[in-house]
Design an enzyme around this catalytic site. Structure first.
Site, mmCIF file in Angstrom:
data_model
loop_
_atom_site.group_PDB
_atom_site.id
_atom_site.type_symbol
_atom_site.label_atom_id
_atom_site.label_comp_id
_atom_site.label_asym_id
_atom_site.label_seq_id
_atom_site.Cartn_x
_atom_site.Cartn_y
_atom_site.Cartn_z
ATOM 1 N N ASP A 1 -66.253 -3.032 -88.657
ATOM 2 C CA ASP A 1 -65.440 -2.717 -89.826
ATOM 3 C C ASP A 1 -64.024 -3.253 -89.617
ATOM 4 O O ASP A 1 -63.424 -3.070 -88.544
ATOM 5 C CB ASP A 1 -65.400 -1.206 -90.046
ATOM 6 C CG ASP A 1 -64.931 -0.842 -91.453
ATOM 7 O OD1 ASP A 1 -65.206 -1.624 -92.378
ATOM 8 O OD2 ASP A 1 -64.300 0.211 -91.623
ATOM 9 N N HIS B 1 -53.554 -1.478 -98.449
ATOM 10 C CA HIS B 1 -54.053 -0.258 -97.797
ATOM 11 C C HIS B 1 -53.352 -0.031 -96.469
ATOM 12 O O HIS B 1 -52.919 1.091 -96.172
ATOM 13 C CB HIS B 1 -55.561 -0.374 -97.584
ATOM 14 C CG HIS B 1 -56.132 0.737 -96.756
ATOM 15 N ND1 HIS B 1 -56.191 2.037 -97.190
ATOM 16 C CD2 HIS B 1 -56.670 0.738 -95.494
ATOM 17 C CE1 HIS B 1 -56.733 2.805 -96.251
ATOM 18 N NE2 HIS B 1 -57.028 2.037 -95.214
ATOM 19 N N GLU C 1 -64.053 5.638 -98.357
ATOM 20 C CA GLU C 1 -63.294 4.397 -98.255
ATOM 21 C C GLU C 1 -64.031 3.333 -99.075
ATOM 22 O O GLU C 1 -65.199 3.031 -98.811
ATOM 23 C CB GLU C 1 -63.152 3.941 -96.795
ATOM 24 C CG GLU C 1 -62.210 4.835 -95.992
ATOM 25 C CD GLU C 1 -61.870 4.249 -94.623
ATOM 26 O OE1 GLU C 1 -62.570 3.303 -94.187
ATOM 27 O OE2 GLU C 1 -60.923 4.731 -93.987
ATOM 28 N N GLU D 1 -65.081 -0.100 -99.931
ATOM 29 C CA GLU D 1 -65.169 -1.365 -99.202
ATOM 30 C C GLU D 1 -66.240 -2.267 -99.810
ATOM 31 O O GLU D 1 -67.101 -1.820 -100.574
ATOM 32 C CB GLU D 1 -65.492 -1.132 -97.721
ATOM 33 C CG GLU D 1 -64.485 -0.251 -96.991
ATOM 34 C CD GLU D 1 -64.657 -0.301 -95.475
ATOM 35 O OE1 GLU D 1 -65.189 -1.323 -94.974
ATOM 36 O OE2 GLU D 1 -64.267 0.675 -94.796
ATOM 37 N N ASP E 1 -67.360 3.660 -96.331
ATOM 38 C CA ASP E 1 -67.261 4.027 -94.916
ATOM 39 C C ASP E 1 -66.615 5.410 -94.837
ATOM 40 O O ASP E 1 -65.396 5.541 -94.745
ATOM 41 C CB ASP E 1 -66.423 2.993 -94.159
ATOM 42 C CG ASP E 1 -66.550 3.154 -92.654
ATOM 43 O OD1 ASP E 1 -67.633 3.556 -92.189
ATOM 44 O OD2 ASP E 1 -65.571 2.884 -91.943
ATOM 45 N N ARG F 1 -60.770 12.511 -91.769
ATOM 46 C CA ARG F 1 -59.361 12.206 -91.507
ATOM 47 C C ARG F 1 -58.743 13.109 -90.443
ATOM 48 O O ARG F 1 -57.906 12.664 -89.643
ATOM 49 C CB ARG F 1 -58.550 12.320 -92.801
ATOM 50 C CG ARG F 1 -58.959 11.330 -93.879
ATOM 51 C CD ARG F 1 -58.774 9.894 -93.450
ATOM 52 N NE ARG F 1 -59.064 8.963 -94.550
ATOM 53 C CZ ARG F 1 -59.149 7.652 -94.409
ATOM 54 N NH1 ARG F 1 -58.992 7.105 -93.212
ATOM 55 N NH2 ARG F 1 -59.423 6.884 -95.442
ATOM 56 N N GLN G 1 -59.988 12.009 -87.140
ATOM 57 C CA GLN G 1 -59.343 10.738 -86.840
ATOM 58 C C GLN G 1 -57.922 10.931 -86.331
ATOM 59 O O GLN G 1 -57.490 10.252 -85.383
ATOM 60 C CB GLN G 1 -59.346 9.855 -88.091
ATOM 61 C CG GLN G 1 -58.766 8.459 -87.888
ATOM 62 C CD GLN G 1 -58.860 7.612 -89.151
ATOM 63 O OE1 GLN G 1 -59.380 8.055 -90.176
ATOM 64 N NE2 GLN G 1 -58.369 6.391 -89.094
ATOM 65 N N LYS H 1 -65.519 8.055 -87.690
ATOM 66 C CA LYS H 1 -66.101 7.019 -88.543
ATOM 67 C C LYS H 1 -67.571 6.725 -88.236
ATOM 68 O O LYS H 1 -68.203 5.960 -88.957
ATOM 69 C CB LYS H 1 -65.313 5.707 -88.375
ATOM 70 C CG LYS H 1 -63.863 5.749 -88.852
ATOM 71 C CD LYS H 1 -63.791 5.882 -90.363
ATOM 72 C CE LYS H 1 -62.381 5.675 -90.857
ATOM 73 N NZ LYS H 1 -61.977 4.261 -90.869
ATOM 74 N N THR I 1 -72.078 5.690 -92.954
ATOM 75 C CA THR I 1 -71.608 4.582 -93.785
ATOM 76 C C THR I 1 -72.702 4.315 -94.810
ATOM 77 O O THR I 1 -73.872 4.181 -94.444
ATOM 78 C CB THR I 1 -71.349 3.320 -92.945
ATOM 79 O OG1 THR I 1 -70.356 3.596 -91.956
ATOM 80 C CG2 THR I 1 -70.889 2.165 -93.820
ATOM 81 N N GLU J 1 -54.949 7.998 -99.637
ATOM 82 C CA GLU J 1 -53.879 7.353 -100.405
ATOM 83 C C GLU J 1 -53.689 8.007 -101.770
ATOM 84 O O GLU J 1 -52.547 8.224 -102.199
ATOM 85 C CB GLU J 1 -54.202 5.871 -100.592
ATOM 86 C CG GLU J 1 -54.259 5.081 -99.308
ATOM 87 C CD GLU J 1 -54.916 3.736 -99.514
ATOM 88 O OE1 GLU J 1 -54.198 2.756 -99.800
ATOM 89 O OE2 GLU J 1 -56.151 3.665 -99.402
#
Length: 612
Positions: A61, A68, A137, A139, A170, A174, A177, A190, A194, A304
């Site tokens: 990834d 971003h 996410e 993608e 994905d 948070r 993370q 992560k 996915t 975001e």
């Protein structure tokens, strides 16, 4: 899988694509003039189960959207230090897990992990628990093709090795993370899930939609020579993300972005991946990283959109509906993508969909040896419901079928005329009761039957998890729902159904007062049910439906038919059970209950409709 095909050179991919275009467009009558071949190779989408199209060898990834990366850096390090010094010099990426790449439609279980004990002081250490800040996410990923080689790829070689693209979510934890990412980047935050769309859109199909990237050019700094792309560009893939909660009838779009919002394009990602001589094999998957634009409504993650949890994200256009900062259990995330251009038609990517299940949930494997494993509703068709218009047990199932938006046919069984005692019906249900749900497995052609309303509704919920869940997602609420359901299903309805009362009257010559017995059983059950409703209200569940929520569920499926039974046996529901009457009023205008109402059924007698 497509792996053997991907190993061929791009000239073979292109020739096969052109042949398929000729066959499907009518230039070649091979298919049009051969009904047997059509039946063998063309399948209704609703009759097939979609799977991962490629056996994925390795998955990497990237972090290629400057918008971003700038947003995330600004949140955590300030605007002046948003991008790390290396970011504009190379495509940043990390190796992830191919074993947890899933096909669209598979539910996603909220992960457990290590969380920072004190959000403001990492020196306090960590605790173990479920992720509280689950995120999507947005993608786009591509599959590598061609023969493996053991040297760094040139830019031209890389472009020839990109077979095609899929949508990707994905999923990210948070809070996990935040605690783990220093110094080596994300790991368990992560690696749990996915999701990709099942349809690969080939690179050849996208050539007409080539556009400049959002950066337009790379001149400050100019990349090193091996990363310079003479045709620096991306593709005009219009992307969207919708979120649909348990109480919503459709998803609300929270983000619209575009694959052009990349600083490092797909070819540059592949070139850099191979720069050390890393062997790239057919079936390897490379993700773009989150794709965000410059406006808030183009941000490709909840991190975001909520700006690290400081803003509310509205799930309605008028701002009056539900809000989110991060994903909640029961939320379904739906990503879509397409290209469109005058003279070149529309190229669709399909959906990339996943529903969040509570931490600790167990998801069955998608492959199946028997029809009861995996329970993919796309495999089942020709639903028939053996029913009587006023049967309360069948009424429950009709509500569930309406909730799941499953088309079905009614097969009328008149228990008052003894239809349920006929041999043909007893072969479907040996106990001779309604309801019976019959359906065909399109993969095998086998016809299956299910009986008992609770089992049927549980089956529908597991079979169609992407649609409205009838049983609550939360484990403790699920247990409460079953408790309330069984008060009616086991403790009330069997004591007042036609067969029980008829038998009681026969063996006692009605000396016990069958009607009084029936009313007593119903009153006892509804009083117990109403006490559980009141208990949930004291706990803060003050919505208009039976469990205090803002959308009906399985409990309402059982309550509403039982209230009709109570009235039919002479009980004044409004006077004796006002709380339950209020719930009934909330359900009465809801489309599930309108469709399932006895008087809306094809076997309802005209005289019943006339007196309603």
């Amino acid at each position: 899988t497509l792996n053997p095909f991907l190993q061929h050179p791009p000239q073979v991919w292109l020739k096969v694509r052109r042949n398929l275009q000729d066959i499907l467009s009518g230039k070649n009558d091979l298919l049009q003039s051969n009904p047997a071949l059509q039946a063998a190779v063309l399948h209704d989408l609703s009759s097939v189960q979609m799977n991962i199209p490629v056996a994925i060898g390795d998955y990497t990834d990237f972090y290629s959207s400057r918008e971003h990366a700038t947003n995330c850096g600004t949140m955590f390090r300030g605007k002046e230090n948003a991008l790390h010094p290396n970011w504009l010099h190379l495509p940043v990426g990390y190796h992830s897990r191919a074993s947890t790449v899933f096909c669209s439609g598979r539910p996603i279980v909220r992960p457990h992990g290590q969380l920072q004990k004190d959000p403001n002081d990492p020196k306090e250490g960590s605790i173990y628990g479920p992720c509280k800040l689950l995120d999507f996410e947005l993608e786009v990923a591509f599959f590598v093709g061609g023969a493996e080689c053991h040297h760094p790829l040139t830019m031209q070689e890389a472009k020839e090795r990109i077979f095609g693209f899929v949508l990707m979510n994905d999923w990210s934890a948070r809070d996990v993370q935040k605690w783990e990412y220093v110094p080596l980047g994300p790991f368990t935050s992560k690696n749990f899930a996915t999701t990709i769309s099942p349809w690969i859109v080939t690179t050849a199909a996208l050539e007409a939609f080539k556009v400049p990237t959002s950066a337009v050019k790379q001149d400050n700094p100019v990349p090193l020579e091996y990363l310079q792309d003479p045709d620096y560009s991306s593709y005009d893939i219009q992307l969207s993300v919708g979120i649909q909660s348990e109480s919503m009838n459709e998803a609300h779009v929270v983000c619209r972005s575009n694959f052009a919002n990349l600083y490092w394009n797909a070819a540059q990602q592949l070139v850099h991946h191979s720069v050390t001589g890393c062997v790239m094999k057919a079936g390897d998957l490379l993700g773009s990283g989150t794709i965000s634009g410059t406006r808030e409504d183009t941000f490709g993650s909840m991190l975001e959109l909520s700006w690290r949890g400081t803003k509310l994200v509205h799930l309605s256009s008028d701002g009056k509906g539900e809000t989110r900062k991060f994903l909640q259990d029961g939320d379904t995330v739906i990503m879509k993508g397409f290209c469109s251009k005058p003279g070149h038609g529309r190229v669709g990517f399909g959906e990339c969909r996943g529903k969040v299940l509570p931490a600790g949930s167990v998801v069955n494997a998608t492959s199946a040896e028997t029809w009861t494993d995996g329970l993919n509703g796309n495999n089942f068709k020709n639903f028939n419901l053996y029913s009587l218009w006023r049967s309360s047990s069948t009424w429950r199932v009709r509500i569930a079928l309406a909730a799941k938006n499953i088309p079905f046919s009614i097969k009328s069984v008149d228990i008052f005329k003894g239809d349920n005692k006929n041999e043909w019906f007893l072969e479907k249900n040996a106990i001779g009761q309604l309801p019976v749900l019959e359906f065909t497995d399109s993969k095998t052609g086998s016809v299956h039957t299910l009986t008992q309303s609770v089992a049927i509704i549980e089956f529908l919920d597991r079979c169609f998890p992407e649609r409205k869940s009838l049983f609550p997602i939360d484990p403790s609420d699920r247990i409460s729902a079953i408790e309330m359901v069984e008060i009616i299903n086991s403790g009330t309805q069997p004591l007042q159904n036609h067969g029980t009362l008829q038998h009681l009257e026969e063996i006692t010559n009605d000396e016990v007062g069958v009607q009084q017995f029936c009313q007593g059983a119903i009153r006892k059950g509804l009083h117990a049910f109403q006490r559980l409703v009141d208990k949930r209200i004291t706990l803060g569940h003050t919505g208009p439906y039976a469990m205090g929520g803002f959308s009906p569920n399985v409990v309402d499926c059982f309550l509403i038919p039982q209230l009709a039974n109570a009235r039919r046996h002479g009980i004044n529901v409004e006077q004796e059970f006002p709380r339950l009457a209020s719930i009934e009023k909330s359900c009465s205008g809801h489309e599930w209950f309108v469709k399932a109402h006895p008087l809306a059924q094809p076997d309802a007698p005209p005289e019943a409709k006339a007196t309603h």
